[in-house]
Design an enzyme around this catalytic site. Sequence first.
Site, PDB file in Angstrom:
ATOM      1  N   ARG A 121       3.946  -8.375 -28.343  1.00  7.73           N
ATOM      2  CA  ARG A 121       3.813  -8.684 -26.920  1.00  7.73           C
ATOM      3  C   ARG A 121       2.883  -7.681 -26.265  1.00  7.73           C
ATOM      4  NH1 ARG A 121       8.478  -7.631 -24.513  1.00  7.73           N
ATOM      5  NH2 ARG A 121       7.807  -8.643 -22.619  1.00  7.73           N
ATOM      6  N   LYS A 186      13.660   0.151 -32.265  1.00  4.04           N
ATOM      7  CA  LYS A 186      13.370  -1.286 -32.303  1.00  4.04           C
ATOM      8  C   LYS A 186      13.460  -1.814 -33.742  1.00  4.04           C
ATOM      9  CE  LYS A 186       9.959  -4.601 -30.665  1.00  4.04           C
ATOM     10  NZ  LYS A 186       9.069  -4.899 -29.549  1.00  4.04           N
ATOM     11  N   ARG A 320      11.438  -0.549 -19.145  1.00  9.13           N
ATOM     12  CA  ARG A 320      11.967   0.441 -20.088  1.00  9.13           C
ATOM     13  C   ARG A 320      12.963   1.346 -19.415  1.00  9.13           C
ATOM     14  NH1 ARG A 320       6.661   1.554 -23.555  1.00  9.13           N
ATOM     15  NH2 ARG A 320       6.420  -0.619 -24.089  1.00  9.13           N
TER      16      ARG A 320
HETATM   17  C1  BTN Z   1       6.964  -7.760 -29.942  1.00  9.04           C
HETATM   18  O1  BTN Z   1       5.985  -7.148 -29.525  1.00  9.04           O
HETATM   19  O2  BTN Z   1       8.085  -7.287 -29.848  1.00  9.04           O
HETATM   20  C2  BTN Z   1       6.782  -9.113 -30.574  1.00  9.04           C
HETATM   21  C3  BTN Z   1       6.494  -9.006 -32.049  1.00  9.04           C
HETATM   22  C4  BTN Z   1       6.317 -10.348 -32.703  1.00  9.04           C
HETATM   23  C5  BTN Z   1       5.825 -10.227 -34.124  1.00  9.04           C
HETATM   24  C6  BTN Z   1       5.867 -11.541 -34.836  1.00  9.04           C
HETATM   25  S1  BTN Z   1       5.630 -11.382 -36.582  1.00  9.04           S
HETATM   26  C7  BTN Z   1       5.488 -13.107 -36.727  1.00  9.04           C
HETATM   27  C8  BTN Z   1       4.676 -13.580 -35.559  1.00  9.04           C
HETATM   28  N1  BTN Z   1       3.264 -13.470 -35.822  1.00  9.04           N
HETATM   29  C9  BTN Z   1       2.658 -12.597 -35.030  1.00  9.04           C
HETATM   30  O3  BTN Z   1       1.457 -12.314 -35.048  1.00  9.04           O
HETATM   31  N2  BTN Z   1       3.543 -12.055 -34.189  1.00  9.04           N
HETATM   32  C10 BTN Z   1       4.865 -12.596 -34.398  1.00  9.04           C
END
Ligand code: BTN
Length: 326
Positions: A121, A186, A320
Site C-alpha cells: 500500500r 507486521k 500509526r
Molecule cells: C501492504 O502494504 O500492507 C500490502 C501488501 C500486499 C502485498 C501483496 S503480495 C500479493 C499481492 N501482489 C502484490 O504486488 N501485492 C500484493
Amino acid sequence: MELVKLLNCLADGAYHSGVELGEAQGVTRTAVWKALGKLEEMGVSLESTKGKGYRIKGGLDLLDRDFILAHITELSLPVRSLFLLQSIDSTNSYLMTESHNADPDDYIVCMAERQTAGRGRRGRIWHSPYAKNLYISLSFNLPGGVESLDGLSLALGVAVANCLSARGVQDIGLKWPNDIWVNDKKLAGILVELKGEAETGWKVVAGLGLNVLMSGDEEDEIDQPWTSISLTMTEGSLKRSQWAALLLESLIDTIGRYKKGGLKCLLGEWQKYDILCNKTVGIVGGDESGVCKGVDDRGRLLIDYDGVIKVINAGEVSVRPDESSN
Ligand code: BTN
C-alpha cells in the site's frame, strides 16, 4: 532445463551431484551449471561442496498446486482458475491485466513463489523472496457503490486474522485498514485494487502478502518492524500450501459474507482484533494526534480530537500509533 524440475529435486535439502541432476533430466552438466546460476539469480541460496555436489540447506517448502486444488474441490470453492507461477512481477498486476471473471460469483486466483516487483500500500515495495512467504491475489466482482470498497479492506483483514488465529497463531491484531500484526510487528498486508466497474459494482483484485518462513538478517531492507509465522509459532505451523489453501477458503468465505451482509456482520470480529482502538494515533504527514474510537460500519476510522470525532476514509490516509515508530 526446466528450473521447476531442478527445484523439485533440490527441495529435499540433500546433496545432489551435477551428474545426478543432469542424468535425472537428460541434460549436460553445463546445462545444470547454468540452471543453478539462474536459481541463484532468483535468490535461491545454494551450497556446493566438493565431492558431494549441490544442496539447498534446509530444503524448500514449495507450493503444491495439486494440494491446493484438492482443497478447493473438496470444499466446492467457486475458483474458476488457479495460476501458480514461479516468478512474476506482482500477482496483483498479473490479475489486473491477465484475467476476467466471466461469472459474477467466481474467483480467479494467482499465487507465486516470488515477486520481482511486489507492491504494498501507499507505493511501498513488498519484499517477496522465493519460496519463503505467500503472495496470493484474487480477482472477483463486488456488488454495490463506492462505500462497499472501504469495508472490503477490513473484511479481508478479518478473513486472514480468523484463519491464522484458528490455526494457532497467537496475538493477532488488525491495524486499520487491514494490516495484520503480531506483537508490534507486521506479519501480513493486503492490497486492494480496482480493475474496473462491473455492471452492478466493481471488479476487484485483492492481494495478500503473508510472511511465512522469512527469518534472516538478509531481510533488513524492510523498512518497518516485521515478523513471520515461523518466528511467531515455535511449533505447529503448517506447510505453505496448507496455509495457502486455508487462507483461500477463509477469504472466499468472508467475501461471500461481506457481499451478503456488508461490514456490519463482520464488525464484531474486526473489533476483537482492533489494535488501534483507544490508542493515541496520528495521521502520517499531520501533526495532530487524537484517540482512536474504532471504525464505523462503512469501515472508516473514527478519531477523537479533543471531543470532536473525525471520520477518516480508508483510501486516503495511513494511521500509526504514536507510541511506536511505525
Ligand atoms: C501492504 O502494504 O500492507 C500490502 C501488501 C500486499 C502485498 C501483496 S503480495 C500479493 C499481492 N501482489 C502484490 O504486488 N501485492 C500484493
